[in-house]
Design a protein around this motif. Structure first.
Motif, PDB file in Angstrom:
ATOM      1  N   ARG A   1     -72.010  51.564   7.067  1.00 39.80           N
ATOM      2  CA  ARG A   1     -72.137  53.418   7.726  1.00 39.80           C
ATOM      3  C   ARG A   1     -72.601  53.009   9.506  1.00 39.80           C
ATOM      4  O   ARG A   1     -73.547  52.409   9.823  1.00 39.80           O
ATOM      5  CB  ARG A   1     -72.860  53.419   7.367  1.00 39.80           C
ATOM      6  CG  ARG A   1     -73.767  55.035   7.734  1.00 39.80           C
ATOM      7  CD  ARG A   1     -74.897  55.727   6.555  1.00 39.80           C
ATOM      8  NE  ARG A   1     -76.107  55.231   6.998  1.00 39.80           N
ATOM      9  CZ  ARG A   1     -77.237  54.894   6.380  1.00 39.80           C
ATOM     10  NH1 ARG A   1     -77.361  55.248   5.481  1.00 39.80           N
ATOM     11  NH2 ARG A   1     -78.400  54.375   7.273  1.00 39.80           N
TER      12      ARG A   1
ATOM     13  N   TRP B   1     -68.004  55.337   7.940  1.00 37.51           N
ATOM     14  CA  TRP B   1     -67.527  53.943   6.722  1.00 37.51           C
ATOM     15  C   TRP B   1     -66.720  53.128   6.543  1.00 37.51           C
ATOM     16  O   TRP B   1     -65.448  53.924   6.946  1.00 37.51           O
ATOM     17  CB  TRP B   1     -68.128  54.225   5.655  1.00 37.51           C
ATOM     18  CG  TRP B   1     -69.164  55.176   4.961  1.00 37.51           C
ATOM     19  CD1 TRP B   1     -69.359  56.875   4.761  1.00 37.51           C
ATOM     20  CD2 TRP B   1     -70.668  55.166   4.789  1.00 37.51           C
ATOM     21  NE1 TRP B   1     -70.444  57.517   4.535  1.00 37.51           N
ATOM     22  CE2 TRP B   1     -71.723  56.007   4.851  1.00 37.51           C
ATOM     23  CE3 TRP B   1     -70.888  53.805   4.193  1.00 37.51           C
ATOM     24  CZ2 TRP B   1     -72.946  55.923   3.596  1.00 37.51           C
ATOM     25  CZ3 TRP B   1     -72.701  53.258   4.181  1.00 37.51           C
ATOM     26  CH2 TRP B   1     -72.888  54.681   3.017  1.00 37.51           C
TER      27      TRP B   1
ATOM     28  N   SER C   1     -67.430  53.323  -7.420  1.00 38.14           N
ATOM     29  CA  SER C   1     -67.556  54.429  -8.128  1.00 38.14           C
ATOM     30  C   SER C   1     -67.755  56.016  -6.726  1.00 38.14           C
ATOM     31  O   SER C   1     -67.180  57.138  -7.343  1.00 38.14           O
ATOM     32  CB  SER C   1     -68.169  55.117  -9.498  1.00 38.14           C
ATOM     33  OG  SER C   1     -69.988  55.276  -8.763  1.00 38.14           O
ATOM     34  N   GLU C   2     -68.266  55.705  -6.019  1.00 38.61           N
ATOM     35  CA  GLU C   2     -68.464  57.174  -5.665  1.00 38.61           C
ATOM     36  C   GLU C   2     -67.499  56.282  -3.487  1.00 38.61           C
ATOM     37  O   GLU C   2     -67.655  57.163  -2.652  1.00 38.61           O
ATOM     38  CB  GLU C   2     -70.308  56.545  -4.374  1.00 38.61           C
ATOM     39  CG  GLU C   2     -70.843  57.028  -5.379  1.00 38.61           C
ATOM     40  CD  GLU C   2     -72.612  56.378  -5.060  1.00 38.61           C
ATOM     41  OE1 GLU C   2     -72.731  56.693  -4.234  1.00 38.61           O
ATOM     42  OE2 GLU C   2     -73.358  56.269  -5.793  1.00 38.61           O
TER      43      GLU C   2
ATOM     44  N   ASP D   1     -64.746  57.748  -3.105  1.00 36.19           N
ATOM     45  CA  ASP D   1     -63.976  58.888  -2.635  1.00 36.19           C
ATOM     46  C   ASP D   1     -64.331  60.041  -1.749  1.00 36.19           C
ATOM     47  O   ASP D   1     -64.011  60.523  -1.424  1.00 36.19           O
ATOM     48  CB  ASP D   1     -63.116  59.391  -4.564  1.00 36.19           C
ATOM     49  CG  ASP D   1     -62.317  58.364  -4.582  1.00 36.19           C
ATOM     50  OD1 ASP D   1     -61.902  57.743  -4.065  1.00 36.19           O
ATOM     51  OD2 ASP D   1     -61.786  58.026  -6.079  1.00 36.19           O
ATOM     52  N   GLY D   2     -66.131  59.798  -1.874  1.00 36.41           N
ATOM     53  CA  GLY D   2     -66.892  61.370  -2.017  1.00 36.41           C
ATOM     54  C   GLY D   2     -67.623  60.608  -0.505  1.00 36.41           C
ATOM     55  O   GLY D   2     -67.852  61.618   0.787  1.00 36.41           O
ATOM     56  N   LEU D   3     -66.661  59.236   0.496  1.00 39.46           N
ATOM     57  CA  LEU D   3     -67.182  58.947   1.425  1.00 39.46           C
ATOM     58  C   LEU D   3     -65.970  58.809   3.121  1.00 39.46           C
ATOM     59  O   LEU D   3     -65.172  59.129   2.231  1.00 39.46           O
ATOM     60  CB  LEU D   3     -67.247  56.971   1.752  1.00 39.46           C
ATOM     61  CG  LEU D   3     -68.003  57.059   0.960  1.00 39.46           C
ATOM     62  CD1 LEU D   3     -68.554  55.524   1.568  1.00 39.46           C
ATOM     63  CD2 LEU D   3     -69.861  57.484   1.201  1.00 39.46           C
ATOM     64  N   ALA D   4     -66.504  58.585   4.314  1.00 40.12           N
ATOM     65  CA  ALA D   4     -65.296  59.212   4.971  1.00 40.12           C
ATOM     66  C   ALA D   4     -65.195  57.792   5.683  1.00 40.12           C
ATOM     67  O   ALA D   4     -65.437  57.187   6.280  1.00 40.12           O
ATOM     68  CB  ALA D   4     -65.966  60.251   6.395  1.00 40.12           C
TER      69      ALA D   4
ATOM     70  N   THR E   1     -59.120  53.716   0.441  1.00 36.48           N
ATOM     71  CA  THR E   1     -59.624  54.148  -0.331  1.00 36.48           C
ATOM     72  C   THR E   1     -58.974  53.156  -2.188  1.00 36.48           C
ATOM     73  O   THR E   1     -59.777  52.844  -2.806  1.00 36.48           O
ATOM     74  CB  THR E   1     -59.775  55.417  -0.875  1.00 36.48           C
ATOM     75  OG1 THR E   1     -61.407  55.222   0.124  1.00 36.48           O
ATOM     76  CG2 THR E   1     -60.992  55.291  -2.383  1.00 36.48           C
TER      77      THR E   1
ATOM     78  N   HIS F   1     -59.997  50.138  -4.080  1.00 44.24           N
ATOM     79  CA  HIS F   1     -60.387  50.349  -5.683  1.00 44.24           C
ATOM     80  C   HIS F   1     -60.254  49.483  -6.669  1.00 44.24           C
ATOM     81  O   HIS F   1     -59.549  49.161  -7.509  1.00 44.24           O
ATOM     82  CB  HIS F   1     -59.556  52.258  -6.399  1.00 44.24           C
ATOM     83  CG  HIS F   1     -60.497  52.978  -6.666  1.00 44.24           C
ATOM     84  ND1 HIS F   1     -62.309  52.683  -6.885  1.00 44.24           N
ATOM     85  CD2 HIS F   1     -60.902  53.793  -5.415  1.00 44.24           C
ATOM     86  CE1 HIS F   1     -62.420  54.208  -6.290  1.00 44.24           C
ATOM     87  NE2 HIS F   1     -61.781  53.948  -5.797  1.00 44.24           N
TER      88      HIS F   1
END
Length: 158
Positions: free
Chosen positions: A28, A37, A116-117, A119-122, A128, A132
């Motif tokens: 980060r 990230w 699982s998290e 997709d919500g990160l920059a 992404t 996965h």
């Protein structure tokens, strides 16, 4: 009259994808006033090999050491704001990496993030989907290593 030639130059960056259980190691940091990230990694130095770059960057950014790395995938990245082109070479440990992640460079914090998290990160670059896919391979083809004292994966023999 000859056509004007455009010269393309691309920077080469190596990064390392380290999975632990259901999490991926990311760094980060702040870029342009925004939190982003990234996989631990950086640019290849003159007369440095790609694997050596991955090992060096992993150690410099997270304190982890890797004996063996192999290429997982290669991405062609264009940064639209700067107009820069980059070849991102993503490496993956072939044997367990050693140590526990720690902040080695000010403002660059290594954290194991649940897959699982993602997709919500920059995430920068935006990879992404690739990560996965790598995680699915990690779960299917690699052994689970206990979280205490060892981060990474080991290859199953078949």
């Amino acid at each position: 009259m000859g056509a004007q030639q455009t010269r393309w130059s691309a920077e080469t960056r190596c990064s390392v994808a380290v999975f632990r259980e259901e999490s991926l190691l990311l760094v980060r940091c702040q870029e342009g006033g925004e939190q982003v990230w990234k996989l631990p990694g950086g640019h290849v130095h003159a007369s440095e090999g790609l694997i050596a770059c991955g090992r060096r960057e992993l150690k410099e950014e997270t304190g982890l050491t890797a004996d063996r790395l192999h290429c997982a995938y290669v991405m062609d990245v264009e940064e639209h704001q700067s107009g820069r082109f980059m070849v991102e070479i993503v490496l993956m440990p072939a044997t367990p990496v050693q140590g526990e992640p720690r902040e080695c460079e000010p403002g660059r914090v290594p954290i194991f993030v649940p897959v699982s998290e993602l997709d919500g990160l920059a995430l920068k670059p935006a990879e992404t989907g690739y990560l996965h896919g790598m995680y699915d391979l990690h779960r299917r083809d690699y052994t689970r290593i206990p979280a205490k004292g060892v981060a990474g994966v080991g290859r199953l023999s078949r």
